[in-house]
Design an enzyme around this catalytic site. Structure first.
Site, PDB file in Angstrom:
ATOM      1  N   CYS A 193      17.269  -5.777  -0.382  1.00  0.00           N
ATOM      2  CA  CYS A 193      17.063  -5.939   1.055  1.00  0.00           C
ATOM      3  C   CYS A 193      16.881  -7.400   1.422  1.00  0.00           C
ATOM      4  O   CYS A 193      17.611  -7.947   2.238  1.00  0.00           O
ATOM      5  CB  CYS A 193      15.829  -5.166   1.509  1.00  0.00           C
ATOM      6  SG  CYS A 193      15.995  -3.393   1.378  1.00  0.00           S
ATOM      7  N   ARG A 231       1.468  -4.579   1.676  1.00  0.00           N
ATOM      8  CA  ARG A 231       2.873  -4.657   2.095  1.00  0.00           C
ATOM      9  C   ARG A 231       3.804  -4.373   0.904  1.00  0.00           C
ATOM     10  O   ARG A 231       4.798  -3.670   1.028  1.00  0.00           O
ATOM     11  CB  ARG A 231       3.126  -6.031   2.708  1.00  0.00           C
ATOM     12  CG  ARG A 231       4.509  -6.298   3.287  1.00  0.00           C
ATOM     13  CD  ARG A 231       4.882  -5.349   4.369  1.00  0.00           C
ATOM     14  NE  ARG A 231       5.688  -4.284   3.823  1.00  0.00           N
ATOM     15  CZ  ARG A 231       6.333  -3.366   4.527  1.00  0.00           C
ATOM     16  NH1 ARG A 231       6.241  -3.352   5.822  1.00  0.00           N
ATOM     17  NH2 ARG A 231       7.048  -2.447   3.961  1.00  0.00           N
ATOM     18  N   CYS A 235       6.504  -1.363   0.710  1.00  0.00           N
ATOM     19  CA  CYS A 235       7.925  -1.527   0.377  1.00  0.00           C
ATOM     20  C   CYS A 235       8.307  -0.572  -0.747  1.00  0.00           C
ATOM     21  O   CYS A 235       9.336   0.092  -0.689  1.00  0.00           O
ATOM     22  CB  CYS A 235       8.224  -2.952  -0.054  1.00  0.00           C
ATOM     23  SG  CYS A 235       8.747  -4.025   1.299  1.00  0.00           S
TER      24      CYS A 235
END
Lengths: 274, 108
Positions: A193, A231, A235
Site C-alpha cells: 500500500c 496504527r 493496519c
C-alpha cells in the site's frame, strides 16, 4: 491516409500535454523533501500533504487542533508528583519546553542498559517505574498517550532524526523485513500500500507514504489520539492478519525502520488525520 | 470534562470592529446511540447548550445535538461597541456548567 495519421498524432500530443498538466498539478499540491540515500522514493511526503485542506487547517491552528487538549492535560501531569519517590517528571527534567526539545524526534533510541531500542512510550514508563517508583501507564491509556504527545510535541517542526547505525542496524534490518513481508488473508505487506500505491484512493481516502512524523495522531474517525503501535495493529488487522503486540520487539523494529523512511520530515505531533 | 475550555479572541478591538471568537471544549459527546462490548446502550452524555454573553447581553447561543463530534469547536463573530467581558457557558446533560470569561479592551 496521411491526414488520419496527422490527426491521430495530434490527439496523442493533446493527451500527453493533458496528463502532464494533471501530474504537475498534483506534484505542486504535495510538497515533499529529498529522500535520504538508499531510500526507494525520490521525495518523501508527509501524510499531511495527503489530507484535504480542511483537515490540514485543523492541524495548522493550535486552537482548533483537538490534539492540543492532550498536550495541555499532560503539561499538568508533567508537574504532578507521583510514586513513592515523591518525584514528578519535572523534578528530573525541568521545563519540558527546553529539556524535551528534540527528544521525540530521535525516538526510538538505543538503550545501553536494556541492550535494545526503546520508543517514547517505553521510555516514559521506564522513568515512571525506575525513577519515580510509580505504576507504569498501560499502552493506549489516556495518560501514556497524552504524555507521549506532550513530549513529542516539544520537537514540533524539527526533522525526524532517528539513528539506525551501530547496534541499531539489526533492528533496522528486521523492521525492513517486516515492512516487505506479506501477511494476512489479503496477503499484503506495508510496502504493497504505502510504497507501491501511495497517493491512490483506498476506500474513500488517499494512501499516504506511511510516515511516523505525526504520531500520536488525532484521528477524526476515532475522535482521539492514536499511538503509532495501535496504527500498526490496525493496519495488520485491516489486511486480516494477526497483529503483533504493541511495544513488542517486532513493532519496535518496524518503528525504527518506518521512522527512517520519513527521516528529515518535520515532527507534526499532534497531527490531525482522517 | 475537567479541562479548561480553549478560547481565542483578540485582547483589544476598535469600536465597531467585528471580531472572530473561537472556542473548543473537551467533551466526550457520547451520543446515546452506541452500544458497549456487552451490547448495552451507552447512556447519552453531551453538552446540549452553548451560550455566550457580553456584558450581560446575549451574543450567541446554540443547542447541540447528539450527532456533534467529541470536543466541539464553535466559532462565531461579534461586533465590539464597548469594552467588557465575554462570558461563555457550556451546559452538560447532567446539568453541570463549564463557564469561562475573557476580557476585551477598546483600542486607542
Amino acid at each position: 491516409m496521411s491526414i488520419r495519421y496527422v490527426s491521430l498524432a495530434g490527439l496523442a500530443m493533446a493527451a500527453l500535454v493533458l496528463s502532464a498538466i494533471a501530474a504537475s498539478g498534483q506534484e505542486a499540491e504535495r510538497k515533499g523533501i529529498p529522500a535520504p540515500p538508499g531510500h526507494v522514493f525520490q521525495t518523501i511526503i508527509s501524510g499531511y500533504q495527503f489530507r484535504t485542506k480542511e483537515t490540514r487547517a485543523l492541524q495548522d491552528d493550535d486552537l482548533e487542533n483537538p490534539g492540543f487538549l492532550a498536550v495541555e492535560r499532560a503539561a499538568d501531569v508533567w508537574k504532578a508528583v507521583d510514586g513513592s519517590e515523591g518525584k514528578s517528571c519535572m523534578s528530573c527534567h525541568g521545563e519540558a519546553e527546553t529539556t524535551m526539545k528534540g527528544v521525540g524526534a530521535a525516538m526510538p533510541k538505543w538503550s545501553e542498559k536494556l541492550n535494545k531500542p526503546v520508543n517514547l512510550e517505553q521510555q516514559i514508563n521506564i522513568c515512571r517505574t525506575e525513577h519515580m517508583k510509580a505504576q507504569p501507564w498501560a499502552f493506549k491509556s489516556n495518560e501514556l498517550t497524552d504524555m507521549t504527545t506532550f513530549v513529542r510535541s516539544q520537537s514540533r517542526g524539527m526533522p525526524v532524526a532517528v539513528k539506525t547505525d551501530g547496534p541499531m542496524s539489526p533492528w533496522f534490518e528486521k523492521g525492513k523485513e517486516i515492512y516487505y513481508t506479506r501477511v494476512g488473508q489479503l496477503d499484503l505487506a506495508c510496502a504493497s500500500c504505502h510504497e507501491k500505491n501511495n497517493g491512490k484512493f483506498m476506500r474513500a481516502d488517499f494512501l499516504s507514504q506511511g510516515q511516523t512524523n505525526g504520531f500520536p495522531t488525532y484521528r477524526l474517525r476515532d475522535q482521539r489520539l492514536i499511538p503509532l503501535h495501535e496504527r500498526f495493529e490496525g493496519c495488520m488487522f485491516d489486511v486480516r492478519g494477526v497483529p503483533y503486540k504493541p511495544l513488542s520487539d517486532e513493532f519496535l523494529a518496524l518503528e525504527v525502520y518506518v521512522a527512517w523512511r520519513g527521516i528529515g520530515l518535520p515532527v507534526e505531533t499532534p497531527s490531525v488525520r482522517n | 470534562m475537567a479541562d479548561k475550555p480553549r478560547i481565542k479572541l483578540p485582547k483589544e478591538a476598535k469600536k465597531g470592529e467585528i471580531i472572530q471568537i473561537k472556542t473548543l471544549v473537551s467533551h466526550l459527546m457520547e451520543s446515546g446511540q452506541r452500544k458497549d462490548a456487552q451490547g448495552k446502550p451507552i447512556p447519552r452524555k453531551i453538552v446540549n447548550k452553548f451560550a455566550c454573553e457580553f456584558n450581560g447581553k446575549p451574543v450567541f447561543s446554540c443547542a447541540l445535538e447528539p450527532a456533534i463530534s467529541a470536543n466541539p469547536y464553535i466559532q462565531f463573530d461579534a461586533r465590539i461597541d464597548e469594552e467588557g467581558t465575554f462570558k461563555f457557558a457550556w451546559t452538560d446533560d447532567d446539568g453541570s456548567v463549564v463557564a469561562a470569561e475573557e476580557k476585551i479592551a477598546l483600542k486607542g
